[in-house]
Design an enzyme around this catalytic site. Structure first.
Site, PDB file in Angstrom:
ATOM      1  N   HIS A 118     -13.676   3.519  -7.452  1.00 43.47           N
ATOM      2  CA  HIS A 118     -15.118   3.252  -7.544  1.00 43.47           C
ATOM      3  C   HIS A 118     -15.778   4.252  -8.475  1.00 43.47           C
ATOM      4  CE1 HIS A 118     -13.495   2.457  -3.487  1.00 43.47           C
ATOM      5  NE2 HIS A 118     -14.027   1.276  -3.714  1.00 43.47           N
ATOM      6  N   LYS A 156      -6.630   7.132  -6.383  1.00 48.10           N
ATOM      7  CA  LYS A 156      -6.592   8.603  -6.362  1.00 48.10           C
ATOM      8  C   LYS A 156      -5.685   9.103  -5.237  1.00 48.10           C
ATOM      9  CE  LYS A 156     -11.125   9.437  -8.414  1.00 48.10           C
ATOM     10  NZ  LYS A 156     -12.432  10.122  -8.321  1.00 48.10           N
ATOM     11  N   GLY A 157      -5.723   8.420  -4.085  1.00 46.89           N
ATOM     12  CA  GLY A 157      -4.946   8.857  -2.915  1.00 46.89           C
ATOM     13  C   GLY A 157      -5.879   9.268  -1.800  1.00 46.89           C
ATOM     14  N   ALA A 158      -5.589   8.810  -0.573  1.00 42.94           N
ATOM     15  CA  ALA A 158      -6.545   8.943   0.526  1.00 42.94           C
ATOM     16  C   ALA A 158      -6.049   9.799   1.682  1.00 42.94           C
ATOM     17  CB  ALA A 158      -6.899   7.550   1.052  1.00 42.94           C
ATOM     18  N   GLN A 170      -0.396   6.938  -6.290  1.00 50.81           N
ATOM     19  CA  GLN A 170      -1.542   7.807  -5.974  1.00 50.81           C
ATOM     20  C   GLN A 170      -1.600   8.955  -6.977  1.00 50.81           C
ATOM     21  OE1 GLN A 170       0.547   8.308  -2.382  1.00 50.81           O
ATOM     22  NE2 GLN A 170      -1.072   7.480  -1.078  1.00 50.81           N
ATOM     23  N   ARG A 178      -0.973  -0.837  -8.736  1.00 53.54           N
ATOM     24  CA  ARG A 178      -2.332  -0.397  -8.390  1.00 53.54           C
ATOM     25  C   ARG A 178      -2.377   1.133  -8.440  1.00 53.54           C
ATOM     26  NH1 ARG A 178      -3.642  -1.341  -2.367  1.00 53.54           N
ATOM     27  NH2 ARG A 178      -3.859  -3.500  -3.003  1.00 53.54           N
ATOM     28  N   ARG A 187     -10.433   7.344   6.912  1.00 61.36           N
ATOM     29  CA  ARG A 187     -10.243   7.651   5.481  1.00 61.36           C
ATOM     30  C   ARG A 187     -11.513   7.353   4.686  1.00 61.36           C
ATOM     31  NH1 ARG A 187      -5.237   5.728   6.857  1.00 61.36           N
ATOM     32  NH2 ARG A 187      -5.581   3.641   6.038  1.00 61.36           N
ATOM     33  N   ARG A 188     -12.240   6.301   5.076  1.00 56.47           N
ATOM     34  CA  ARG A 188     -13.501   5.982   4.358  1.00 56.47           C
ATOM     35  C   ARG A 188     -14.549   7.064   4.618  1.00 56.47           C
ATOM     36  NH1 ARG A 188      -9.864   2.898   3.368  1.00 56.47           N
ATOM     37  NH2 ARG A 188      -9.636   4.605   1.920  1.00 56.47           N
ATOM     38  N   ASP A 216       0.848  -1.185   0.000  1.00 59.32           N
ATOM     39  CA  ASP A 216       0.000   0.000   0.000  1.00 59.32           C
ATOM     40  C   ASP A 216       0.888   1.240   0.000  1.00 59.32           C
ATOM     41  OD1 ASP A 216      -2.308  -1.512   0.172  1.00 59.32           O
ATOM     42  OD2 ASP A 216      -2.700  -1.077   2.274  1.00 59.32           O
ATOM     43  N   MET A 217       0.314   2.380  -0.425  1.00 66.31           N
ATOM     44  CA  MET A 217       1.085   3.627  -0.361  1.00 66.31           C
ATOM     45  C   MET A 217       0.457   4.542   0.678  1.00 66.31           C
ATOM     46  SD  MET A 217       3.820   4.975  -1.483  1.00 66.31           S
ATOM     47  CE  MET A 217       4.358   4.447  -3.113  1.00 66.31           C
TER      48      MET A 217
HETATM   49  C1  LIG Z   1      -8.411  -1.494  -3.756  1.00 67.99           C
HETATM   50  C2  LIG Z   1      -8.058  -0.138  -3.251  1.00 67.99           C
HETATM   51  C3  LIG Z   1      -6.838   0.062  -2.637  1.00 67.99           C
HETATM   52  C4  LIG Z   1      -6.472   1.330  -2.187  1.00 67.99           C
HETATM   53  N1  LIG Z   1      -5.221   1.513  -1.681  1.00 67.99           N
HETATM   54  C5  LIG Z   1      -4.830   2.768  -1.359  1.00 67.99           C
HETATM   55  C6  LIG Z   1      -3.492   3.047  -0.964  1.00 67.99           C
HETATM   56  O1  LIG Z   1      -2.636   2.160  -0.870  1.00 67.99           O
HETATM   57  N2  LIG Z   1      -3.171   4.328  -0.659  1.00 67.99           N
HETATM   58  C7  LIG Z   1      -4.064   5.360  -0.748  1.00 67.99           C
HETATM   59  O2  LIG Z   1      -3.720   6.521  -0.490  1.00 67.99           O
HETATM   60  N3  LIG Z   1      -5.359   5.112  -1.109  1.00 67.99           N
HETATM   61  C8  LIG Z   1      -5.747   3.864  -1.409  1.00 67.99           C
HETATM   62  N4  LIG Z   1      -7.045   3.636  -1.802  1.00 67.99           N
HETATM   63  C9  LIG Z   1      -8.066   4.695  -1.614  1.00 67.99           C
HETATM   64  C10 LIG Z   1      -8.143   5.641  -2.802  1.00 67.99           C
HETATM   65  O3  LIG Z   1      -6.972   6.428  -2.856  1.00 67.99           O
HETATM   66  C11 LIG Z   1      -9.370   6.575  -2.687  1.00 67.99           C
HETATM   67  O4  LIG Z   1      -9.300   7.338  -1.527  1.00 67.99           O
HETATM   68  C12 LIG Z   1     -10.700   5.847  -2.706  1.00 67.99           C
HETATM   69  O5  LIG Z   1     -10.678   4.741  -3.550  1.00 67.99           O
HETATM   70  C13 LIG Z   1     -11.817   6.782  -3.198  1.00 67.99           C
HETATM   71  O6  LIG Z   1     -11.541   7.216  -4.507  1.00 67.99           O
HETATM   72  P1  LIG Z   1     -12.342   6.737  -5.805  1.00 67.99           P
HETATM   73  O7  LIG Z   1     -11.354   6.507  -6.892  1.00 67.99           O
HETATM   74  O8  LIG Z   1     -13.198   5.590  -5.486  1.00 67.99           O
HETATM   75  O9  LIG Z   1     -13.157   8.018  -6.267  1.00 67.99           O
HETATM   76  P2  LIG Z   1     -14.174   8.975  -5.512  1.00 67.99           P
HETATM   77  O10 LIG Z   1     -14.354  10.126  -6.433  1.00 67.99           O
HETATM   78  O11 LIG Z   1     -13.723   9.248  -4.119  1.00 67.99           O
HETATM   79  O12 LIG Z   1     -15.477   8.105  -5.439  1.00 67.99           O
HETATM   80  C14 LIG Z   1     -16.261   7.764  -6.572  1.00 67.99           C
HETATM   81  C15 LIG Z   1     -17.571   7.195  -6.063  1.00 67.99           C
HETATM   82  O13 LIG Z   1     -17.322   5.977  -5.389  1.00 67.99           O
HETATM   83  C16 LIG Z   1     -18.092   5.855  -4.208  1.00 67.99           C
HETATM   84  N5  LIG Z   1     -17.190   5.854  -3.038  1.00 67.99           N
HETATM   85  C17 LIG Z   1     -15.879   6.174  -3.008  1.00 67.99           C
HETATM   86  N6  LIG Z   1     -15.366   6.000  -1.770  1.00 67.99           N
HETATM   87  C18 LIG Z   1     -16.381   5.576  -0.998  1.00 67.99           C
HETATM   88  C19 LIG Z   1     -16.483   5.209   0.370  1.00 67.99           C
HETATM   89  N7  LIG Z   1     -15.436   5.256   1.189  1.00 67.99           N
HETATM   90  N8  LIG Z   1     -17.695   4.800   0.833  1.00 67.99           N
HETATM   91  C20 LIG Z   1     -18.768   4.757   0.025  1.00 67.99           C
HETATM   92  N9  LIG Z   1     -18.719   5.076  -1.295  1.00 67.99           N
HETATM   93  C21 LIG Z   1     -17.565   5.481  -1.802  1.00 67.99           C
HETATM   94  C22 LIG Z   1     -19.012   7.037  -4.199  1.00 67.99           C
HETATM   95  O14 LIG Z   1     -20.193   6.684  -4.861  1.00 67.99           O
HETATM   96  C23 LIG Z   1     -18.257   8.059  -4.999  1.00 67.99           C
HETATM   97  O15 LIG Z   1     -19.085   9.026  -5.589  1.00 67.99           O
HETATM   98  C24 LIG Z   1      -7.397   2.391  -2.315  1.00 67.99           C
HETATM   99  C25 LIG Z   1      -8.630   2.190  -2.935  1.00 67.99           C
HETATM  100  C26 LIG Z   1      -8.965   0.957  -3.415  1.00 67.99           C
HETATM  101  C27 LIG Z   1     -10.270   0.783  -4.123  1.00 67.99           C
END
Ligand SMILES: Cc1cc2nc3c(=O)[nH]c(=O)nc-3n(C[C@H](O)[C@H](O)[C@H](O)COP(=O)(O)OP(=O)(O)OC[C@H]3O[C@@H](n4cnc5c(N)ncnc54)[C@H](O)[C@@H]3O)c2cc1C
Length: 310
Positions: A229, A189-191, A165, A186, A290-291, A136-137
């Protein structure tokens, strides 16, 4: 944006963490996003998801440890779950995801060495079990260290996956470096809460950066893992797969447990490789914050479960 920033700052607060995580009954909302606390819970959830046609990546919850014993305990937990997955015949479709800060990266002085050794032991256990590990990052202060440790791990375990990210300005260049044959990347977007000096702040800019990075990875020779997502990005990934003549299974989609489950099913039913990121364990605070920062509705759910149990 203000809510997101405030929430992400809370992730680091020990006092808030202790107050909230000890609230009675709080586990209800956590189980939407995590498989449970025990190894049994993780194995059961993995088996259920594989039965439904999903691949899985398991994450033992925990991060930012400053305690050597805790780092070693987490390493042991990964090695143990890999053996359990192998015994249950689940490793063909399941790998593990690891935060280096959970295995000692932030320890003073020799954190990089300790976390490298621990990650190396987990990679060896994964290889023995017939599967792989993805790093993970975490926040941008760790990116160089994490990519350096990735290089060391890949020298012995070339199949080790990386996470990049899209919100970081540097990531397009990192994508170019990592888009080579045999490289699993992978893209998310970044969390984390990042300053304007290193990361795009505007959602539209992050989305555009994601597309630029995705284009590099999908045109490259590696194995892209599309972790989002976002429906627009998922469509764009599909179009890029067609443009670059990529067969299904030469890339994969990834989503978090409990987020857009119907979309996860749709992609799997279309014959796409769809991997679900499944956290388990009791140290869920940072992950849950973060969620909530990603989706305010999750914060409402969380507060409701707190008020109904206090
Ligand atoms: C498999 C996986 C691994 C990841 N690993 C890392 C990592 O190592 N480091 C890191 O910084 N980040 C990680 N992330 C998190 C990522 O960076 C985002 O913060 C997160 O995925 C939300 O971005 P999004 O691309 O889904 O787009 P968004 O624009 O945030 O979301 C698009 C749509 O998806 C749905 N959605 C998104 N998030 C949620 C949520 N939490 N609850 C409910 N609905 C939601 C909503 O309908 C939203 O409108 C990971 C994400 C995934 C899926």
């Amino acid at each position: 944006m203000i809510v997101r920033g405030t929430l992400l700052s809370l992730a680091a607060s020990e006092s808030v963490k202790n107050a909230v995580t000890s609230a009675p009954g709080i586990g209800g909302v956590v189980t939407r996003f995590a498989a449970g606390e025990s190894d049994d819970d993780a194995v059961r959830a993995t088996s259920d998801l594989q039965d439904q046609g999903f691949a899985v990546t398991l994450d033992y919850l925990g991060e930012d440890t400053l305690d050597r014993a805790q780092a070693d305990q987490t390493t042991g937990a990964y090695i143990r779950i890999l053996a359990r997955l192998a015994d249950a015949g689940l490793t063909a479709g399941t790998e593990v995801s690891l935060k280096l800060s959970a295995v000692g990266q932030a320890l003073p002085d020799d954190g990089a060495e300790i976390s490298t050794d621990n990650a190396m032991a987990i990679c060896a256990a994964a290889a023995e079990a017939g599967t792989t590990l993805t790093l993970d990052m975490e926040d941008h202060t760790t990116t160089d260290s994490t990519l350096g440790i990735l290089r060391e791990l890949r020298a012995d375990f070339p199949q080790t996956g990386a996470v990049l990210q899209a919100y970081l300005y540097r990531t397009e260049a990192d994508c170019r470096d990592l888009a080579h044959a045999g490289s699993r990347v992978r893209l998310c977007k970044g969390a984390y809460k990042e300053p304007p000096a290193v990361a795009f702040q505007d959602k539209a800019d992050v989305d555009k950066a994601y597309v630029r990075c995705l284009k590099i990875l999908m045109a490259g020779e590696g194995y892209p893992m599309i972790a989002s997502h976002d429906p627009r990005l998922i469509d764009i990934a599909g179009a890029l797969a067609v443009r670059h003549d990529r067969a299904k299974g030469t890339y994969e989609y990834q989503m978090l447990h409990g987020v857009r489950p119907d979309e996860q099913k749709r992609l799997a039913a279309d014959g796409e490789k769809m991997r679900v990121y499944v956290p388990y364990g009791d140290d869920w605070w940072g992950y849950m914050v973060r969620r909530m920062a990603e989706k305010p509705a999750n914060l409402a759910l969380f507060l409701k479960s707190l008020s109904s149990t206090s």
